[in-house]
Design an enzyme around this catalytic site. Sequence first.
Site, PDB file in Angstrom:
ATOM      1  CD  GLU A 117      -5.825   6.088  -6.651  1.00 31.54           C
ATOM      2  OE1 GLU A 117      -6.575   5.461  -5.801  1.00 31.54           O
ATOM      3  OE2 GLU A 117      -5.985   6.052  -7.989  1.00 31.54           O
ATOM      4  CE1 TYR A 129      -0.827  -1.695  -0.365  1.00 34.07           C
ATOM      5  CE2 TYR A 129      -0.319   0.522  -0.385  1.00 34.07           C
ATOM      6  CZ  TYR A 129      -1.102  -0.313   0.255  1.00 34.07           C
ATOM      7  OH  TYR A 129      -2.035   0.004   0.854  1.00 34.07           O
TER       8      TYR A 129
HETATM    9  C1  LIG Z   1       0.632   0.384   6.211  1.00 35.32           C
HETATM   10  C2  LIG Z   1      -0.074  -0.555   7.226  1.00 35.32           C
HETATM   11  C3  LIG Z   1      -1.373  -1.039   6.649  1.00 35.32           C
HETATM   12  C4  LIG Z   1       1.194  -1.713   7.367  1.00 35.32           C
HETATM   13  O1  LIG Z   1       0.613  -2.658   8.450  1.00 35.32           O
HETATM   14  P1  LIG Z   1       1.575  -3.546   9.387  1.00 35.32           P
HETATM   15  O2  LIG Z   1       0.754  -4.406  10.071  1.00 35.32           O
HETATM   16  O3  LIG Z   1       2.488  -2.690  10.139  1.00 35.32           O
HETATM   17  O4  LIG Z   1       2.535  -4.122   8.218  1.00 35.32           O
HETATM   18  P2  LIG Z   1       3.234  -5.605   8.132  1.00 35.32           P
HETATM   19  O5  LIG Z   1       3.562  -5.808   9.812  1.00 35.32           O
HETATM   20  O6  LIG Z   1       2.689  -6.675   7.576  1.00 35.32           O
HETATM   21  O7  LIG Z   1       4.576  -5.114   7.836  1.00 35.32           O
HETATM   22  C5  LIG Z   1       5.134  -4.050   8.263  1.00 35.32           C
HETATM   23  C6  LIG Z   1       6.370  -4.393   8.909  1.00 35.32           C
HETATM   24  O8  LIG Z   1       6.436  -5.494   9.799  1.00 35.32           O
HETATM   25  C7  LIG Z   1       7.378  -6.510   9.103  1.00 35.32           C
HETATM   26  N1  LIG Z   1       6.698  -7.799   9.669  1.00 35.32           N
HETATM   27  C8  LIG Z   1       5.935  -8.604   8.689  1.00 35.32           C
HETATM   28  N2  LIG Z   1       5.695  -9.592   9.043  1.00 35.32           N
HETATM   29  C9  LIG Z   1       5.999  -9.927  10.237  1.00 35.32           C
HETATM   30  C10 LIG Z   1       5.955 -10.725  11.195  1.00 35.32           C
HETATM   31  N3  LIG Z   1       5.132 -11.904  10.939  1.00 35.32           N
HETATM   32  N4  LIG Z   1       6.661 -10.352  12.545  1.00 35.32           N
HETATM   33  C11 LIG Z   1       7.086  -9.425  12.713  1.00 35.32           C
HETATM   34  N5  LIG Z   1       7.149  -8.326  11.879  1.00 35.32           N
HETATM   35  C12 LIG Z   1       6.755  -8.641  10.658  1.00 35.32           C
HETATM   36  C13 LIG Z   1       7.779  -6.306   8.010  1.00 35.32           C
HETATM   37  O9  LIG Z   1       8.880  -6.715   7.605  1.00 35.32           O
HETATM   38  C14 LIG Z   1       7.552  -4.788   7.984  1.00 35.32           C
HETATM   39  O10 LIG Z   1       8.672  -4.137   8.743  1.00 35.32           O
HETATM   40  P3  LIG Z   1       9.424  -3.089   8.226  1.00 35.32           P
HETATM   41  O11 LIG Z   1       8.192  -1.802   8.383  1.00 35.32           O
HETATM   42  O12 LIG Z   1      10.373  -2.714   9.165  1.00 35.32           O
HETATM   43  O13 LIG Z   1       9.660  -2.997   6.858  1.00 35.32           O
HETATM   44  C15 LIG Z   1      -0.237   0.071   8.797  1.00 35.32           C
HETATM   45  O14 LIG Z   1       0.937   0.901   8.891  1.00 35.32           O
HETATM   46  C16 LIG Z   1      -1.534   0.898   8.420  1.00 35.32           C
HETATM   47  O15 LIG Z   1      -2.556   0.782   8.725  1.00 35.32           O
HETATM   48  N6  LIG Z   1      -1.079   2.356   8.198  1.00 35.32           N
HETATM   49  C17 LIG Z   1      -2.363   3.464   8.133  1.00 35.32           C
HETATM   50  C18 LIG Z   1      -3.307   3.160   7.119  1.00 35.32           C
HETATM   51  C19 LIG Z   1      -2.633   3.300   5.706  1.00 35.32           C
HETATM   52  O16 LIG Z   1      -1.571   4.007   5.622  1.00 35.32           O
HETATM   53  N7  LIG Z   1      -3.013   2.348   4.743  1.00 35.32           N
HETATM   54  C20 LIG Z   1      -2.563   2.123   3.542  1.00 35.32           C
HETATM   55  C21 LIG Z   1      -3.242   3.367   2.696  1.00 35.32           C
HETATM   56  S1  LIG Z   1      -2.870   3.272   0.905  1.00 35.32           S
END
Ligand SMILES: CC(C)(COP(=O)(O)OP(=O)(O)OC[C@H]1O[C@@H](n2cnc3c(N)ncnc32)[C@H](O)[C@@H]1OP(=O)(O)O)[C@@H](O)C(=O)NCCC(=O)NCCS
Length: 166
Positions: A117, A129
């Site tokens: 969820e 996701y």
């Molecule tokens: C949701 C969450 C887990 C995403 O984590 P994140 O580390 O930012 O995710 P990623 O970096 O893998 O991907 C996000 C972005 O980075 C980019 N990215 C992925 N790999 C990358 C890399 N190697 N180098 C640079 N950027 C990258 C992706 O394209 C993506 O870009 P976008 O946001 O413009 O689409 C984080 O924001 C978080 O902890 N949020 C709070 C908790 C939460 O909401 N959890 C989910 C509950 S259901």
Amino acid sequence: MNAVLRPASAAPSGPVEWQPLTVAWVERILPIEQQVYSHPWTRGNFIDSLSAGHWGWVAVEADEPVAYWVAMAVLDEVHLLNLAVARDRWGQGWGQAALGHLLDVSRQRGAAQVWLEVRVSNARAQALYARNGFEPMGLRRGYYPVNGVQREDARLMRRVLKAPTA
Ligand SMILES: CC(C)(COP(=O)(O)OP(=O)(O)OC[C@H]1O[C@@H](n2cnc3c(N)ncnc32)[C@H](O)[C@@H]1OP(=O)(O)O)[C@@H](O)C(=O)NCCC(=O)NCCS
């Protein structure tokens, strides 16, 4: 065209070190949990989850926790309960690494489906996701608290790992 430039050096370099989530790690990830969620899990929530036998893993870099996930397995289905990345490491691929690790562990343990969820307002997580093959399966109305009065819907998402056998 118009690609957003990101520092490549910020991405996880090489294989990510994953360690099982232990009580000692819970103490270390609580500050991340409190930083990234409006309604964070408490220490007790994590301990209860571990005591119930849920799966938990932490991504570690230079002895520091960077990301973590917790999931519950029931028969051949896995339910993701928590997945988070330290706020100052967002956008560097750690969310992708955490989700990839969850899917790897789930496959290794024979899971057929992974469910989760997510708040309907959490576009960032939903995009992550969706990029990883999770499909929207409906809404759970008022699933999450917002404040004392309002609640927010959850989007239910599913990733199929194995086609059902007839
Ligand atoms: C949701 C969450 C887990 C995403 O984590 P994140 O580390 O930012 O995710 P990623 O970096 O893998 O991907 C996000 C972005 O980075 C980019 N990215 C992925 N790999 C990358 C890399 N190697 N180098 C640079 N950027 C990258 C992706 O394209 C993506 O870009 P976008 O946001 O413009 O689409 C984080 O924001 C978080 O902890 N949020 C709070 C908790 C939460 O909401 N959890 C989910 C509950 S259901």
